[in-house]
Write a protein that holds these residues in place. Structure first.
Motif, PDB file in Angstrom:
ATOM      1  N   UNK A 171     -30.718  20.043   5.182  1.00 13.51           N
ATOM      2  CA  UNK A 171     -32.131  19.682   5.212  1.00 13.51           C
ATOM      3  C   UNK A 171     -32.264  18.286   4.643  1.00 13.51           C
ATOM      4  N   UNK A 172     -32.944  17.426   5.376  1.00 17.15           N
ATOM      5  CA  UNK A 172     -33.053  16.036   4.973  1.00 17.15           C
ATOM      6  C   UNK A 172     -34.524  15.645   4.891  1.00 17.15           C
ATOM      7  N   UNK A 173     -34.886  14.937   3.824  1.00 18.53           N
ATOM      8  CA  UNK A 173     -36.258  14.463   3.645  1.00 18.53           C
ATOM      9  C   UNK A 173     -36.228  12.963   3.401  1.00 18.53           C
ATOM     10  N   UNK A 174     -37.153  12.242   4.022  1.00 22.29           N
ATOM     11  CA  UNK A 174     -37.235  10.791   3.865  1.00 22.29           C
ATOM     12  C   UNK A 174     -38.640  10.399   3.442  1.00 22.29           C
ATOM     13  N   UNK A 175     -38.710   9.413   2.586  1.00 29.44           N
ATOM     14  CA  UNK A 175     -39.978   8.845   2.155  1.00 29.44           C
ATOM     15  C   UNK A 175     -40.152   7.527   2.907  1.00 29.44           C
ATOM     16  N   UNK A 176     -40.949   7.530   3.975  1.00 33.95           N
ATOM     17  CA  UNK A 176     -41.061   6.340   4.816  1.00 33.95           C
ATOM     18  C   UNK A 176     -41.818   5.209   4.119  1.00 33.95           C
ATOM     19  N   UNK A 177     -42.774   5.546   3.265  1.00 35.28           N
ATOM     20  CA  UNK A 177     -43.506   4.487   2.563  1.00 35.28           C
ATOM     21  C   UNK A 177     -42.579   3.741   1.602  1.00 35.28           C
ATOM     22  N   UNK A 208     -33.144  12.060   0.734  1.00 39.15           N
ATOM     23  CA  UNK A 208     -32.249  13.007   0.070  1.00 39.15           C
ATOM     24  C   UNK A 208     -31.986  14.165   1.026  1.00 39.15           C
ATOM     25  N   UNK A 209     -30.882  14.850   0.778  1.00 38.26           N
ATOM     26  CA  UNK A 209     -30.548  15.983   1.641  1.00 38.26           C
ATOM     27  C   UNK A 209     -30.002  17.130   0.792  1.00 38.26           C
ATOM     28  N   UNK A 210     -30.169  18.339   1.323  1.00 35.31           N
ATOM     29  CA  UNK A 210     -29.729  19.554   0.644  1.00 35.31           C
ATOM     30  C   UNK A 210     -29.052  20.444   1.681  1.00 35.31           C
ATOM     31  N   UNK A 211     -27.917  21.033   1.307  1.00 36.27           N
ATOM     32  CA  UNK A 211     -27.248  22.000   2.174  1.00 36.27           C
ATOM     33  C   UNK A 211     -27.662  23.407   1.767  1.00 36.27           C
ATOM     34  N   UNK A 212     -28.254  24.146   2.713  1.00 34.49           N
ATOM     35  CA  UNK A 212     -28.668  25.521   2.459  1.00 34.49           C
ATOM     36  C   UNK A 212     -28.016  26.408   3.524  1.00 34.49           C
ATOM     37  N   UNK A 213     -27.101  27.239   3.112  1.00 35.94           N
ATOM     38  CA  UNK A 213     -26.400  28.170   4.013  1.00 35.94           C
ATOM     39  C   UNK A 213     -25.791  27.448   5.211  1.00 35.94           C
ATOM     40  N   UNK A 214     -25.194  26.307   4.963  1.00 30.05           N
ATOM     41  CA  UNK A 214     -24.537  25.551   6.021  1.00 30.05           C
ATOM     42  C   UNK A 214     -25.467  24.688   6.852  1.00 30.05           C
TER      43      UNK A 214
END
Length: 72
Positions: free
Chosen positions: A38-44, A29-35
């Motif tokens: 931010x991206x987070x991945x669950x590798x498991x 999932x990803x989030x835009x904060x002030x342009x």
């Protein structure tokens, strides 16, 4: 009897493939904060989805082979 098992394997392959693709798409999932993105991945979860897809391919191949076999 082989044809019935082949059809069941094909149904299982469709289910496993759908589950694997769904888990793969939900693994990041990803989030835009002030342009800034931010991206987070669950590798498991991503690795688990690869297993589901791999088992789906194996079940599909086995299902096709058994469904096409002659019951002599």
């Amino acid at each position: 009897m082989k044809r019935i098992i082949g059809i069941l394997l094909l149904v299982l392959a469709v289910y496993l493939g759908y589950t694997g693709i769904t888990k793969f798409s939900d693994s990041s999932s990803s989030v835009d904060v002030l342009g800034v993105e931010l991206k987070a991945e669950n590798t498991q979860q991503k690795n688990t989805s690869y297993l589901y897809i791999g088992f789906a391919v194996i079940a599909a191949i086995g299902g096709i082979v058994l469904a096409k076999s002659d019951s002599k």
